[in-house]
Design a protein around this motif. Structure first.
Motif, PDB file in Angstrom:
ATOM      1  N   VAL A 107      36.958  42.153  38.640  1.00  0.00           N
ATOM      2  CA  VAL A 107      35.946  43.000  39.275  1.00  0.00           C
ATOM      3  C   VAL A 107      34.672  43.098  38.447  1.00  0.00           C
ATOM      4  N   LYS A 108      34.802  43.483  37.185  1.00  0.00           N
ATOM      5  CA  LYS A 108      33.600  43.722  36.384  1.00  0.00           C
ATOM      6  C   LYS A 108      32.846  42.433  36.061  1.00  0.00           C
ATOM      7  N   ILE A 109      33.573  41.357  35.806  1.00  0.00           N
ATOM      8  CA  ILE A 109      32.912  40.060  35.595  1.00  0.00           C
ATOM      9  C   ILE A 109      32.148  39.657  36.860  1.00  0.00           C
TER      10      ILE A 109
ATOM     11  N   ASP B 155      42.888  33.961  42.554  1.00  0.00           N
ATOM     12  CA  ASP B 155      41.955  34.911  41.930  1.00  0.00           C
ATOM     13  C   ASP B 155      40.533  34.376  41.906  1.00  0.00           C
ATOM     14  N   GLU B 156      40.377  33.108  41.576  1.00  0.00           N
ATOM     15  CA  GLU B 156      39.043  32.503  41.497  1.00  0.00           C
ATOM     16  C   GLU B 156      38.355  32.490  42.858  1.00  0.00           C
ATOM     17  N   LYS B 157      39.113  32.152  43.879  1.00  0.00           N
ATOM     18  CA  LYS B 157      38.535  32.131  45.220  1.00  0.00           C
ATOM     19  C   LYS B 157      38.157  33.551  45.661  1.00  0.00           C
ATOM     20  N   ALA B 158      39.015  34.520  45.339  1.00  0.00           N
ATOM     21  CA  ALA B 158      38.734  35.909  45.715  1.00  0.00           C
ATOM     22  C   ALA B 158      37.495  36.425  44.987  1.00  0.00           C
ATOM     23  N   LYS B 159      37.354  36.073  43.716  1.00  0.00           N
ATOM     24  CA  LYS B 159      36.174  36.493  42.952  1.00  0.00           C
ATOM     25  C   LYS B 159      34.893  35.949  43.567  1.00  0.00           C
ATOM     26  N   GLN B 160      34.923  34.671  43.935  1.00  0.00           N
ATOM     27  CA  GLN B 160      33.713  34.077  44.494  1.00  0.00           C
ATOM     28  C   GLN B 160      33.341  34.721  45.833  1.00  0.00           C
TER      29      GLN B 160
END
Length: 492
Positions: A209-211, A289-294
């Motif tokens: 989240v914070k990143i 996780d990477e896809k969700a972050k993007q």
């Protein structure tokens, strides 16, 4: 004030380096901005190369279909060669993207490291330090204001967005599926204890989240450095000031180009990281996780354009605030920075951002920006106000009263000092407020000039200005190493 040799504390040096890592354009800087500009400049050649190879593959496929038996092998080899070239070139581009993303991630983690501690109080202190240092490193006079503020703004916005995120979560005033997924079972009233209650879950929350919030805040204006955007900003001649006021149509075109190219940079310039390891379970989770972050980063950026009541306010409110406190316009006026919330409230009334988020943000930052130079009337030992004034610097977020900043005194008895206790400057003693300033109206101009001569670092330049300063400019003061210890004690 007598000027001394200019040196910096280690933390000041770290912040200067971080600013250069993000938006530095010097010969020695390997910055996020430099890499983005390089990506934009190489984009036409990269796309042209891929298109040429794809056309070559299509052509070879047609030739293979039409080839006589004796030339089938030759056509197959030509097709395979073209396909291999395309694959290798895409791998080369992907490796560059991967390196660019890793570089960005390293810097984003440093932002969090420099602004967050093991407790809420330490996070407030570290964030106040970084925000205040940025303000004190930013010029308030001269020809470099816009250029320096543009460089400093992305980091400033990122930290403000982080602290606004924390406040909204602590108030249980941020409903987002992505964020909730990583909060786990931490209730709002214990959010500030998240790190101590579950360090592992908190670290995971930071990474996801914070990143993402830091990334979105830093890339938000990066599309302004695409060649097409620079052509609008610098005019047909390429020599006009990029900080000048644009015509309405130019402004609209710039916003479209900037947003389009910013999103392209998120998708193609950064993309998602590749998993390194041998665990299928870890790989599947990493990719998810990477896809969700993007997706979350892009949602933040898209909704910040017209946030209304959405999570886009997390970027929009700090963006408006930073655009005034670190303005890049010709009408920059340091004295009126405490009026920034008048602008934010007006934007909220117009629907450009949400009033509830503005109110939460006001609770965090208060009326006076971190690092702002406050002038105030001290009290004598008998409790009465004196016929004089002193200097102080705003040094902490979360004032009890937004109109009464927590400050570190910079003078005592009209003499500059290096150490002091944090104090709350009451509204009744703060010369920013007209009613307070009237209290010294009875003091003669001669006496006020005498005070100014003692206290001002550049008296000869300032003696023709306000003899009763509503604020002061602490940049010269802060340039001295011993005066950079404004945050050496917690305010709690």
């Amino acid at each position: 004030m007598v000027k001394q040799a200019l040196q910096d504390l280690i933390i000041t040096t770290q912040i200067k380096r971080l600013l250069n890592k993000i938006y530095g354009l010097g010969p020695a800087d390997d910055s996020i901005l430099k890499r983005a500009i390089e990506f934009y400049e190489n984009q036409p050649a990269r796309e042209s190369r891929i298109l040429a190879l794809e056309e070559e593959i299509s052509e070879q496929k047609l030739k293979l279909q039409a080839a006589v038996t004796s030339k089938v092998k030759m056509r197959q080899n030509a097709l395979e060669h073209a396909q291999l070239q395309l694959e290798e070139f895409k791998q080369e581009c992907d490796a560059e993207r991967f390196d660019r993303h890793r570089h960005f991630l390293e810097i984003a983690r440093e932002v969090i490291s420099l602004t967050e501690g093991e407790s809420f109080e330490e996070t407030v202190r570290k964030s106040s330090l970084l925000l205040g240092t940025i303000q004190l490193l930013s010029p308030n006079e001269g020809s470099k204001i816009a250029e320096k503020n543009e460089k400093h703004k992305p980091l400033y916005k990122a930290v403000l967005s982080l602290r606004l995120l924390d406040e909204l979560l602590a108030e249980e005033d941020l409903n987002d599926e992505f964020i909730s997924r990583y909060l786990g079972d931490i209730p709002a009233d214990r959010y500030h204890e998240f790190q101590s209650v579950n360090p592992e879950a908190y670290q995971y929350f930071c990474e996801q989240v914070k990143i993402s919030v830091v990334t979105a805040a830093i890339v938000q204006d990066i599309g302004n450095f695409h060649p097409e955007a620079r052509a609008i900003l610098c005019g047909d001649s390429g020599k006009e000031s990029p900080y000048r006021m644009l015509e309405i149509e130019q402004r609209k075109e710039l916003l479209q180009v900037s947003f389009r190219e910013m999103m392209k940079y998120v998708n193609e310039g950064l993309g998602t990281l590749n998993y390194i390891g041998n665990s299928k379970e870890d790989r599947d989770r990493f990719i998810k996780d990477e896809k969700a972050k993007q997706v979350f980063i892009k949602k933040l950026l898209k909704r910040a354009v017209n946030p209304q009541q959405s999570i886009g306010n997390l970027l929009k409110v700090p963006q408006i605030y930073a655009s005034i406190v670190l303005s890049t316009k010709d009408n920059y006026n340091y004295k009126v920075l405490p009026k920034v919330f008048s602008v934010l409230n007006t934007n909220a009334e117009r629907g450009a951002c949400h009033q509830r988020v503005v109110d939460s943000f006001y609770k965090v930052v208060g009326m006076f920006p971190q690092g702002y130079g406050v002038t105030y009337i001290p009290k004598a030992s008998d409790g009465n106000y004196m016929d004089s004034y002193e200097y102080a610097i705003v040094c902490s977020l979360y004032p009890n009263n937004p109109e009464e900043p927590i400050c570190r005194p910079a003078t005592r008895g009209l003499t500059f000092i290096s150490h002091g206790q944090d104090t709350t400057i009451e509204k009744a003693s703060n010369l920013h407020f007209t009613q307070t300033a009237k209290r010294l109206a009875r003091v003669s101009k001669k006496r006020l000039l005498e005070i100014l001569e003692v206290i001002a670092s550049n008296y000869e330049e300032r003696k023709e200005l306000d003899v009763l300063p509503r604020c002061w400019y602490p940049n010269d003061y802060f340039s001295i190493k011993n005066h950079q210890k404004l945050w050496n004690r917690s305010v709690y």
